[in-house]
Enzyme design. Structure first.
Site, PDB file in Angstrom:
ATOM      1  N   HIS A  17      -4.235  -2.377  -3.512  1.00  0.00           N
ATOM      2  CA  HIS A  17      -3.729  -1.062  -3.922  1.00  0.00           C
ATOM      3  C   HIS A  17      -4.484   0.074  -3.237  1.00  0.00           C
ATOM      4  O   HIS A  17      -4.845   1.075  -3.852  1.00  0.00           O
ATOM      5  CB  HIS A  17      -3.785  -0.914  -5.446  1.00  0.00           C
ATOM      6  CG  HIS A  17      -2.923  -1.907  -6.160  1.00  0.00           C
ATOM      7  ND1 HIS A  17      -1.550  -1.864  -6.108  1.00  0.00           N
ATOM      8  CD2 HIS A  17      -3.249  -2.979  -6.916  1.00  0.00           C
ATOM      9  CE1 HIS A  17      -1.055  -2.870  -6.814  1.00  0.00           C
ATOM     10  NE2 HIS A  17      -2.065  -3.569  -7.301  1.00  0.00           N
ATOM     11  N   SER A  37       0.762  -4.364 -11.843  1.00  0.00           N
ATOM     12  CA  SER A  37       0.688  -4.892 -10.484  1.00  0.00           C
ATOM     13  C   SER A  37       1.630  -6.086 -10.334  1.00  0.00           C
ATOM     14  O   SER A  37       2.838  -5.941 -10.507  1.00  0.00           O
ATOM     15  CB  SER A  37      -0.757  -5.243 -10.126  1.00  0.00           C
ATOM     16  OG  SER A  37      -0.889  -5.553  -8.759  1.00  0.00           O
TER      17      SER A  37
END
EC number: 2.3.1.39
Length: 336
Positions: free
Chosen positions: A217, A108
């Site tokens: 996400h 990420s």
């Protein structure tokens, strides 16, 4: 030869033991005290933290070293804190052993540290993007509240099936494919709750709600990703000098345009961490070193591929041990 691979995706001629990947952690790995040991032990670390403080306009170093925890874990603060600490760890390691990795990857927001290490953008430009990313994700979370949960013992297919079955309750999707049966789902609270219940009914060992401030996400973050696009596109981007695996598709990044689209989609798309690590293992990587705060990625790597060497460098002491390992490979000539 101590540099990157001769080809980003194919089988290489170098010995398996010579292939080293550096990994950079994502949000959730932050903790009060992060980076302090580097700061106290390396002049390079002090200079980088001071540059970060000046650029951000507030003492990020104090927040990393002293907290408070509630402020540090806020999305807009945790992301730059992790980015800086990870990049600092890399530069400190380079000062002890200038052995460049053969590939890099980040989970990420950790992907931004990987990109900086691969010289795609400058340390400063990366920090600006990470701070902006955190602010946009914070704002999106306030506008469209969400949450996340980890399904332990789930397969990817099953996680996708229960997300689809729960969509009458709202938005929910697979956020992270972390490996070893750990799938993270993300979305609107009611939909995440229903998905978790369906997963339990289908035999998932355990569901762990995550202490996060939004549905990261997931489609709830599309607006944040779209807004970030312009910021990414405005930054001078170069081709990676070190192979880097992208979160969004578990493929090697080769061109700057791939970075713009990949980082944009990453905000609302799934982090394909296990497929990314499996790709590196398939390509002959056998040493994985996590740089920054914590040991989350090291733990995952040990479960994804138990036969590889996975190490963490989260303070000056562990960093020195990693440097000794890398120096051994250089001195033994396996990198030639």
């Amino acid at each position: 030869m101590l540099g990157g691979l001769t080809s980003f995706g194919g089988t290489q001629n170098r010995t398996a033991m010579s292939k080293v990947a550096f990994l950079f952690p994502g949000q959730g790995s932050q903790k009060v005290g992060m980076g302090r040991s580097f700061y106290e032990s390396f002049a390079e670390a002090r200079a980088l933290f001071e540059r970060a403080n000046a650029l951000l306009g507030f003492p990020l170093s104090d927040l990393c070293f002293e907290g408070p925890e509630e402020v540090l874990k806020s999305t807009e603060n945790a992301q730059p804190a992790l980015y800086v600490t990870s990049y600092v760890a890399y530069r400190c390691l380079q000062s002890l052993c200038p052995r460049r990795p053969d590939a890099v990857a980040g989970h990420s927001v950790g992907e931004y540290a990987a990109l900086a290490v691969a010289e795609v953008f400058s340390f400063e430009d990366g920090l600006r993007l990470v701070r902006r990313r955190g602010e946009l994700m914070r704002d999106a979370s306030r506008k469209r509240p969400g949450t996340m949960a980890a399904l332990l013992g789930a397969t990817l297919d099953m996680a996708r099936e229960v997300c689809l079955a729960a969509r009458d309750a709202g938005i929910v999707s697979v956020a992270n494919v972390n490996g070893a049966g750990q799938i993270v789902i993300s979305g609107e609270p009611a939909a995440v709750e229903k998905t978790a219940q369906l997963a339990k009914e289908r035999g998932v060992k355990r569901v762990v709600p995550l202490a996060v401030s939004g549905g990261f996400h997931s489609p709830l973050m599309v607006e944040a990703g779209d807004a970030l696009y312009n910021d990414i596109a405005a930054v001078p981007l170069r081709k990676p000098t070190i192979p880097i695996i992208a979160n969004i598709n578990a493929r090697y990044i080769e061109q700057p345009i791939d970075i713009v689209s990949g980082l944009t989609m990453q905000v609302s798309g799934s982090v394909l961490w296990e497929p990314s690590m499996q790709r590196l293992v398939q390509d002959g990587f056998r040493i994985f070193i996590e740089l920054g705060s914590g040991e989350v990625l090291t733990g995952l790597m040990k479960r994804i591929a138990p036969d590889v060497t996975a190490l963490s460098a989260y303070d000056a002491q562990t960093l020195s041990k990693v440097a000794e390992l890398l120096a051994h490979f250089v001195q033994s000539g396996v990198n030639e």
